[in-house]
Write an enzyme that holds these catalytic residues in place. Structure first.
Site, PDB file in Angstrom:
ATOM      1  N   HIS A  27     -12.248  -5.757  -1.397  1.00  0.00           N
ATOM      2  CA  HIS A  27     -11.444  -4.799  -0.642  1.00  0.00           C
ATOM      3  C   HIS A  27     -12.225  -4.105   0.474  1.00  0.00           C
ATOM      4  O   HIS A  27     -11.725  -3.920   1.578  1.00  0.00           O
ATOM      5  CB  HIS A  27     -10.853  -3.755  -1.598  1.00  0.00           C
ATOM      6  CG  HIS A  27      -9.610  -3.103  -1.083  1.00  0.00           C
ATOM      7  ND1 HIS A  27      -8.598  -2.669  -1.913  1.00  0.00           N
ATOM      8  CD2 HIS A  27      -9.200  -2.824   0.169  1.00  0.00           C
ATOM      9  CE1 HIS A  27      -7.629  -2.141  -1.188  1.00  0.00           C
ATOM     10  NE2 HIS A  27      -7.977  -2.221   0.079  1.00  0.00           N
ATOM     11  N   LYS A  78      -6.809  -7.421  -4.714  1.00  0.00           N
ATOM     12  CA  LYS A  78      -8.140  -7.123  -4.181  1.00  0.00           C
ATOM     13  C   LYS A  78      -9.022  -6.436  -5.223  1.00  0.00           C
ATOM     14  O   LYS A  78      -8.530  -5.663  -6.054  1.00  0.00           O
ATOM     15  CB  LYS A  78      -8.029  -6.231  -2.940  1.00  0.00           C
ATOM     16  CG  LYS A  78      -7.053  -6.745  -1.893  1.00  0.00           C
ATOM     17  CD  LYS A  78      -6.950  -5.802  -0.699  1.00  0.00           C
ATOM     18  CE  LYS A  78      -5.785  -6.174   0.188  1.00  0.00           C
ATOM     19  NZ  LYS A  78      -4.480  -5.758  -0.372  1.00  0.00           N
ATOM     20  N   TYR A 127      -4.215   0.110  -5.425  1.00  0.00           N
ATOM     21  CA  TYR A 127      -2.843   0.556  -5.155  1.00  0.00           C
ATOM     22  C   TYR A 127      -2.153   1.006  -6.440  1.00  0.00           C
ATOM     23  O   TYR A 127      -1.154   1.715  -6.384  1.00  0.00           O
ATOM     24  CB  TYR A 127      -2.006  -0.565  -4.526  1.00  0.00           C
ATOM     25  CG  TYR A 127      -2.483  -1.084  -3.200  1.00  0.00           C
ATOM     26  CD1 TYR A 127      -3.528  -0.487  -2.496  1.00  0.00           C
ATOM     27  CD2 TYR A 127      -1.890  -2.206  -2.624  1.00  0.00           C
ATOM     28  CE1 TYR A 127      -3.960  -0.982  -1.276  1.00  0.00           C
ATOM     29  CE2 TYR A 127      -2.316  -2.714  -1.412  1.00  0.00           C
ATOM     30  CZ  TYR A 127      -3.354  -2.107  -0.750  1.00  0.00           C
ATOM     31  OH  TYR A 127      -3.778  -2.616   0.455  1.00  0.00           O
ATOM     32  N   GLN A 149      -9.058  -9.399   5.947  1.00  0.00           N
ATOM     33  CA  GLN A 149      -7.919  -8.509   6.177  1.00  0.00           C
ATOM     34  C   GLN A 149      -8.442  -7.193   6.757  1.00  0.00           C
ATOM     35  O   GLN A 149      -9.159  -6.457   6.091  1.00  0.00           O
ATOM     36  CB  GLN A 149      -7.173  -8.251   4.866  1.00  0.00           C
ATOM     37  CG  GLN A 149      -5.912  -7.422   5.031  1.00  0.00           C
ATOM     38  CD  GLN A 149      -5.202  -7.157   3.718  1.00  0.00           C
ATOM     39  OE1 GLN A 149      -4.975  -6.023   3.334  1.00  0.00           O
ATOM     40  NE2 GLN A 149      -4.849  -8.232   3.007  1.00  0.00           N
ATOM     41  N   SER A 151     -11.975  -8.128   2.977  1.00  0.00           N
ATOM     42  CA  SER A 151     -11.129  -7.170   3.684  1.00  0.00           C
ATOM     43  C   SER A 151     -12.017  -6.095   4.296  1.00  0.00           C
ATOM     44  O   SER A 151     -12.967  -5.627   3.652  1.00  0.00           O
ATOM     45  CB  SER A 151     -10.118  -6.546   2.707  1.00  0.00           C
ATOM     46  OG  SER A 151      -9.260  -5.644   3.366  1.00  0.00           O
ATOM     47  N   LYS A 181       4.758  -3.067   5.708  1.00  0.00           N
ATOM     48  CA  LYS A 181       5.117  -2.428   4.444  1.00  0.00           C
ATOM     49  C   LYS A 181       6.303  -1.503   4.670  1.00  0.00           C
ATOM     50  O   LYS A 181       6.355  -0.770   5.660  1.00  0.00           O
ATOM     51  CB  LYS A 181       3.921  -1.652   3.883  1.00  0.00           C
ATOM     52  CG  LYS A 181       4.210  -0.879   2.587  1.00  0.00           C
ATOM     53  CD  LYS A 181       4.465   0.593   2.839  1.00  0.00           C
ATOM     54  CE  LYS A 181       4.798   1.330   1.541  1.00  0.00           C
ATOM     55  NZ  LYS A 181       5.043   2.785   1.771  1.00  0.00           N
ATOM     56  N   SER A 182       7.265  -1.547   3.778  1.00  0.00           N
ATOM     57  CA  SER A 182       8.377  -0.604   3.782  1.00  0.00           C
ATOM     58  C   SER A 182       8.970  -0.568   2.379  1.00  0.00           C
ATOM     59  O   SER A 182       8.845  -1.538   1.626  1.00  0.00           O
ATOM     60  CB  SER A 182       9.452  -1.011   4.794  1.00  0.00           C
ATOM     61  OG  SER A 182      10.532  -0.095   4.759  1.00  0.00           O
ATOM     62  N   ARG A 233      14.866  -1.840   6.578  1.00  0.00           N
ATOM     63  CA  ARG A 233      13.663  -2.126   7.367  1.00  0.00           C
ATOM     64  C   ARG A 233      12.944  -3.366   6.856  1.00  0.00           C
ATOM     65  O   ARG A 233      12.357  -4.120   7.638  1.00  0.00           O
ATOM     66  CB  ARG A 233      12.723  -0.917   7.340  1.00  0.00           C
ATOM     67  CG  ARG A 233      13.268   0.274   8.114  1.00  0.00           C
ATOM     68  CD  ARG A 233      12.355   1.471   8.011  1.00  0.00           C
ATOM     69  NE  ARG A 233      12.911   2.623   8.713  1.00  0.00           N
ATOM     70  CZ  ARG A 233      12.448   3.853   8.610  1.00  0.00           C
ATOM     71  NH1 ARG A 233      11.405   4.098   7.823  1.00  0.00           N
ATOM     72  NH2 ARG A 233      13.009   4.839   9.288  1.00  0.00           N
ATOM     73  N   ILE A 234      12.946  -3.551   5.545  1.00  0.00           N
ATOM     74  CA  ILE A 234      12.365  -4.765   4.974  1.00  0.00           C
ATOM     75  C   ILE A 234      13.032  -5.989   5.588  1.00  0.00           C
ATOM     76  O   ILE A 234      12.370  -6.949   5.999  1.00  0.00           O
ATOM     77  CB  ILE A 234      12.509  -4.768   3.439  1.00  0.00           C
ATOM     78  CG1 ILE A 234      11.593  -3.698   2.823  1.00  0.00           C
ATOM     79  CG2 ILE A 234      12.199  -6.145   2.851  1.00  0.00           C
ATOM     80  CD1 ILE A 234      11.828  -3.465   1.341  1.00  0.00           C
ATOM     81  N   TRP A 236       0.843  -1.196   0.000  1.00  0.00           N
ATOM     82  CA  TRP A 236       0.000   0.000   0.000  1.00  0.00           C
ATOM     83  C   TRP A 236       0.878   1.245   0.000  1.00  0.00           C
ATOM     84  O   TRP A 236       1.829   1.354   0.771  1.00  0.00           O
ATOM     85  CB  TRP A 236      -0.908  -0.013   1.225  1.00  0.00           C
ATOM     86  CG  TRP A 236      -1.863   1.146   1.308  1.00  0.00           C
ATOM     87  CD1 TRP A 236      -2.544   1.727   0.295  1.00  0.00           C
ATOM     88  CD2 TRP A 236      -2.238   1.865   2.490  1.00  0.00           C
ATOM     89  NE1 TRP A 236      -3.335   2.757   0.755  1.00  0.00           N
ATOM     90  CE2 TRP A 236      -3.161   2.857   2.106  1.00  0.00           C
ATOM     91  CE3 TRP A 236      -1.886   1.741   3.837  1.00  0.00           C
ATOM     92  CZ2 TRP A 236      -3.727   3.744   3.016  1.00  0.00           C
ATOM     93  CZ3 TRP A 236      -2.450   2.610   4.745  1.00  0.00           C
ATOM     94  CH2 TRP A 236      -3.363   3.599   4.337  1.00  0.00           C
ATOM     95  N   ASP A 259       1.336  -8.784  -0.935  1.00  0.00           N
ATOM     96  CA  ASP A 259      -0.042  -8.294  -0.911  1.00  0.00           C
ATOM     97  C   ASP A 259      -0.147  -6.978  -1.674  1.00  0.00           C
ATOM     98  O   ASP A 259       0.568  -6.016  -1.378  1.00  0.00           O
ATOM     99  CB  ASP A 259      -0.479  -8.076   0.541  1.00  0.00           C
ATOM    100  CG  ASP A 259      -1.914  -7.583   0.651  1.00  0.00           C
ATOM    101  OD1 ASP A 259      -2.808  -8.416   0.802  1.00  0.00           O
ATOM    102  OD2 ASP A 259      -2.132  -6.349   0.592  1.00  0.00           O
TER     103      ASP A 259
END
Length: 280
Positions: free
Chosen positions: A107, A74, A49, A168, A146, A237-238, A243-244, A20, A44
Site C-alpha cells: 500500500h 493491499k 479500508y 497505484q 501503490s 469511488k461513489s 453516480r456509480i 476507500w 479495489d
C-alpha cells in the site's frame, strides 16, 4: 468492459471501482453490489479500508462467476516482515471470502517508523519476497505496489525477482506525477489512478466545465476519459447509485490533444503530496 494486459499477461478491466472510505457494512456492501450490477468488473479495496468483509459479501451475492470479477486488496504499513506479509494476506483472504486474489499491492513504500536509516528498503524487499512466493504458489494472479516513487521502485528492483505489474498512485487532471508516469511506462508497469477526480476542486474549474459542456458529459466523466486517454486505469469511488452508473459513461469520449493538455496542466489547489511527507 475493455481490458489492459499486465506485464505478466493477466487481463485487467480498464476501469475499477474504488472503495476507500466506503464504510464496512451496508454502505460498502450496497455500493459494491450496485457497481457490479451496473457493469463494473474490477473492485479495489485494502486492509486499512476495513471493508473487505462487505466487499467480499457483495461479490458473492452478485451472482457473477468469480472469474469475471477482478479483485484487488493491499498490504498495510504495519506489516514489516516476510511472515507478517503472508499472515496479512491470509487475513485479507479470510475477510474477502475468496480462494485466490487477482492483484495484491504494497500500500505504501515507507511507513513512518522505517524512514530513518533506509529501513523501508529492507521492509519492502521482505514483504515483496512474500508476495512473489504467494504469486508463484498460484494464490495471487498479479502483484504490484501503490504510491511508489522512482527511488522506491529502484530499491525494490535491486532484489526483486518479479517486476511489479501495477503502481497505484494519485493521478487526476491537474495532478500529473510526470516522473512517476515516465518511469512506470518505461518499465512496463501499469499506472492505476486513485483519486481520479482530485479532491473535489476539479468540479469547480471553469476550463473543465467548458470541456464537459462541449462533449455533453459531466466533469467526472471527462476526468475519467482523460485518465483512460493517458493510458491510466482510474478507480472512481461513489456510494450513490446514480453516480456509480454515470461514471461508466466515460467511454467513447474523444478528447482533443489540446483538451488533454489543458486537463493535464490545469492548476488545482491541492497538489499531490510526496509519499515521504505522508504522516504514517
Amino acid at each position: 468492459m475493455k481490458s489492459y494486459n499486465l506485464n505478466n499477461g493477466v487481463s485487467i478491466p480498464v476501469l475499477g471501482f474504488g472503495t476507500w472510505k466506503a464504510e464496512n457494512g451496508e454502505v460498502a456492501y450496497q455500493a459494491v453490489l450496485e457497481a457490479l450490477k451496473a457493469g463494473y468488473r474490477h473492485i479495489d479495496t485494502a486492509a486499512i479500508y476495513k471493508n473487505e468483509e462487505s466487499v467480499g459479501r457483495a461479490i458473492r451475492d452478485s451472482g457473477l462467476p468469480r472469474q469475471e470479477i477482478f479483485v484487488t486488496t493491499k498490504l498495510w504499513n504495519t506489516n514489516h516482515s516476510y511472515d507478517e506479509a503472508r499472515q496479512a494476506f491470509e487475513e485479507s483472504m479470510e475477510k474477502l471470502g475468496l480462494d485466490y486474489l487477482d492483484l495484491y499491492l504494497i500500500h505504501w513504500p515507507n511507513p513512518k517508523p522505517l524512514r530513518e536509516n533506509d529501513e523501508w528498503k529492507t521492509r519492502n524487499a521482505e514483504v515483496w519476497r512474500a508476495m512473489e512466493d504467494l504469486y508463484q504458489e498460484g494464490k495471487i494472479r498479479a502483484i504490484g505496489v501503490s504510491n511508489f516513487l522512482p527511488h522506491h521502485l529502484d530499491a525494490l528492483l535491486e532484489t526483486a525477482r518479479i517486476i511489479p505489474a501495477v503502481n497505484q498512485v494519485r493521478l487526476a487532471p491537474g495532478v500529473y506525477q510526470e516522473e512517476v508516469v515516465d518511469y512506470c511506462k518505461e518499465k512496463g508497469i501499469l499506472l492505476e489512478a486513485w483519486g481520479p477526480f482530485g479532491q473535489g476542486e476539479l468540479f469547480e474549474q471553469k476550463e473543465v466545465q467548458k470541456i464537459a459542456a462541449k462533449h455533453g458529459k459531466t466533469v467526472a466523466q471527462i476526468a475519467l476519459a482523460w485518465s483512460l486517454a493517458e493510458g491510466f486505469l482510474p478507480l472512481p469511488k461513489s456510494v450513490t447509485a446514480s453516480r456509480i452508473q454515470s461514471n461508466l459513461d466515460c467511454f467513447g469520449i474523444e478528447l482533443s490533444k489540446d483538451e488533454r493538455e489543458v486537463l493535464k496542466t490545469i492548476s488545482v489547489t491541492s497538489g499531490a503530496p510526496r509519499v515521504d511527507e505522508m504522516d504514517f
